[in-house]
Design an enzyme around this catalytic site. Structure first.
Site, PDB file in Angstrom:
ATOM      1  N   CYS A 184      -6.320 -28.309   6.542  1.00  0.00           N
ATOM      2  CA  CYS A 184      -4.769 -27.305   7.348  1.00  0.00           C
ATOM      3  C   CYS A 184      -4.790 -28.286   8.546  1.00  0.00           C
ATOM      4  CB  CYS A 184      -5.363 -26.049   7.997  1.00  0.00           C
ATOM      5  SG  CYS A 184      -6.052 -25.850   9.522  1.00  0.00           S
ATOM      6  N   ASP A 221       0.451  -0.967  -0.303  1.00  0.00           N
ATOM      7  CA  ASP A 221      -0.374  -0.145  -0.475  1.00  0.00           C
ATOM      8  C   ASP A 221       0.672   1.311   0.089  1.00  0.00           C
ATOM      9  OD1 ASP A 221       0.917   0.144   2.495  1.00  0.00           O
ATOM     10  OD2 ASP A 221      -1.070   0.054   3.570  1.00  0.00           O
ATOM     11  N   HIS A 245      -5.572 -21.246   9.779  1.00  0.00           N
ATOM     12  CA  HIS A 245      -6.727 -22.058   9.378  1.00  0.00           C
ATOM     13  C   HIS A 245      -7.953 -20.932   8.701  1.00  0.00           C
ATOM     14  CE1 HIS A 245     -11.188 -23.722   9.538  1.00  0.00           C
ATOM     15  NE2 HIS A 245     -11.340 -22.747   9.275  1.00  0.00           N
ATOM     16  N   ASP A 294      -7.609  -7.673  -0.285  1.00  0.00           N
ATOM     17  CA  ASP A 294      -6.863  -8.469   1.270  1.00  0.00           C
ATOM     18  C   ASP A 294      -7.685  -7.748   1.796  1.00  0.00           C
ATOM     19  OD1 ASP A 294      -6.578  -4.585   1.181  1.00  0.00           O
ATOM     20  OD2 ASP A 294      -5.141  -5.567   2.653  1.00  0.00           O
ATOM     21  N   CYS A 302     -11.649 -28.727   5.710  1.00  0.00           N
ATOM     22  CA  CYS A 302     -10.563 -28.156   5.584  1.00  0.00           C
ATOM     23  C   CYS A 302      -9.255 -28.869   5.501  1.00  0.00           C
ATOM     24  CB  CYS A 302     -10.436 -27.395   6.628  1.00  0.00           C
ATOM     25  SG  CYS A 302      -8.660 -26.107   6.772  1.00  0.00           S
ATOM     26  N   CYS A 334      -7.332 -28.792  11.257  1.00  0.00           N
ATOM     27  CA  CYS A 334      -7.884 -29.546  11.378  1.00  0.00           C
ATOM     28  C   CYS A 334      -7.992 -31.041  11.426  1.00  0.00           C
ATOM     29  CB  CYS A 334      -9.027 -29.166  10.424  1.00  0.00           C
ATOM     30  SG  CYS A 334      -9.486 -27.457  10.777  1.00  0.00           S
TER      31      CYS A 334
END
Ligand SMILES: [Zn+2]
Length: 371
Positions: free
Chosen positions: A305, A91, A334, A265, A303, A308
């Protein structure tokens, strides 16, 4: 040739595309995890990559204060410093100067402010911001703009937008074109359709590699935000990527993609990960809640990840209760995985021409919950 974007498929106003950059290609619509100070908080760069994230965001304001743009350049640029060889968008610093810095003084040329960390004096102008982003080695540089406060009168919003358009032209002039790098302009104008339209026209005249929509998700509410998008997105050049800054919740993203936004974002998945809020295919949960104390099952069975795949909700609840740092680490992972999977699902649905049905099904699962 500067950074380019290819339109691959459309579904209504939604677009599937590909960004071609000096640091690799990125499928759009894309969600960028926020790497504020040269790190996506609580995550290694490998972990961020493993979620499917391909483009991340860095904050000019934070990096110019610590460790400083020259130090980042000395360390080989942001990519090398943080071990993220992929594309990075930075930014311009304008938003955080207005939200974090002390003793800000705005003039026609730029803004002078004091660091919120040690009170030291700094200045940002379009030229300085673009130069700092070059030293950081940002793949995508954002034009320096004034973040219009919300709420603001139409007259104040117009003056602010006109200042931002002058700064956009100066940012363009200061930017050194490099192959695979690009500069994005930022549409302003608050909640006023006519100002948004004039801003879109001014930006297109200057010409950018991409077009962002700024000044939204600042408290105006989703309905107002979407009505601004309905008005302004059709006015942006169709052959360039469109980036909705600072947005948002999973539902904001579904709604904005349907209106033709390609890039997002937001700090939500990372910030929520540090405060025990889990974003899942079954809605949002607070893992501190006592109901999770004995739940020996995955947070989200859809999920992949590590949280999980390997741990129970009860374990995560325990980690947060004991304020163990592994809790924020696992839940941030996650939440980023959830956002990346959300985007992958959106891209597949656009390719198949069934985004509306897909979005309805995603919302129905949130509403169902996990009971
Ligand atoms: Zn997970």
């Amino acid at each position: 040739m500067t950074l380019t974007w290819t339109h691959l498929a459309g579904d209504g106003a939604a677009r599937l595309g590909r960004l071609h950059t000096a640091h690799g290609t990125v499928e759009t619509p894309v969600f960028m995890p926020v790497g504020t100070a040269g790190t996506v908080k609580a995550m290694t760069a490998d972990a961020v990559r493993s979620t499917g994230a391909r483009l991340i965001l860095g904050n000019t304001y934070h990096l110019m204060l610590r460790p400083g743009a020259d130090r980042v350049a000395q360390l080989g640029g942001l990519h090398r410093m943080m071990d993220w060889p992929g594309p990075i968008l930075t930014d311009s610093g304008g938003f955080q100067v207005m939200s974090l810095a002390a003793l800000r003084t705005l003039d026609a040329d730029g803004v002078t402010f004091r660091s919120h960390i040690d009170g030291s004096a700094h200045r940002l102008t379009p030229e300085i911001s673009v130069e700092i982003q070059r030293k950081l080695d940002a793949t995508i540089t954002m034009a320096f703009d004034e973040c219009t406060p919300f709420p603001a009168t139409e007259d104040d919003t117009r003056k602010s937008m006109e200042l931002s358009m002058r700064w956009a032209a100066r940012s363009r002039a200061a930017f050194q074109p490099r192959p695979g790098y690009g500069l994005f302009g930022i549409n302003q104008g608050g909640v006023f359709p006519e100002l948004r339209a004039r801003s879109a026209e001014a930006l297109e005249k200057i010409g950018f590699e991409g077009y962002a929509i700024g000044g939204l998700a600042v408290g105006e509410g989703q309905e107002t935000m979407l009505s601004v998008l309905d008005g302004v997105v059709p006015l942006l050049p169709g052959d360039k990527p469109r980036y909705l800054m600072g947005v948002g919740t999973p539902d904001d993203i579904l709604q904005a993609v349907a209106r033709g936004i390609d890039m997002f974002d937001c700090v939500i998945p990372t910030r929520a990960g540090r405060t025990a809020r889990a974003y899942t295919s079954r809605g949002v949960f607070n893992l501190r809640n006592a109901r999770f104390a004995a739940e020996d099952r995955a947070l989200d069975e859809d999920c992949p990840c590590p949280l999980c795949a390997r741990h129970s909700r009860a374990y995560l609840h325990h980690l947060f209760r004991c304020e163990e740092m592994l809790g924020p680490m696992l839940l941030t992972w996650h939440n980023i995985q959830y956002y990346q999977d959300l985007m992958a699902g959106i891209r597949a649905a656009i390719a198949a021409g069934r985004l509306a049905a897909h979005s309805d099904a995603v919302r129905a699962r949130w509403a169902e919950g996990d009971q």
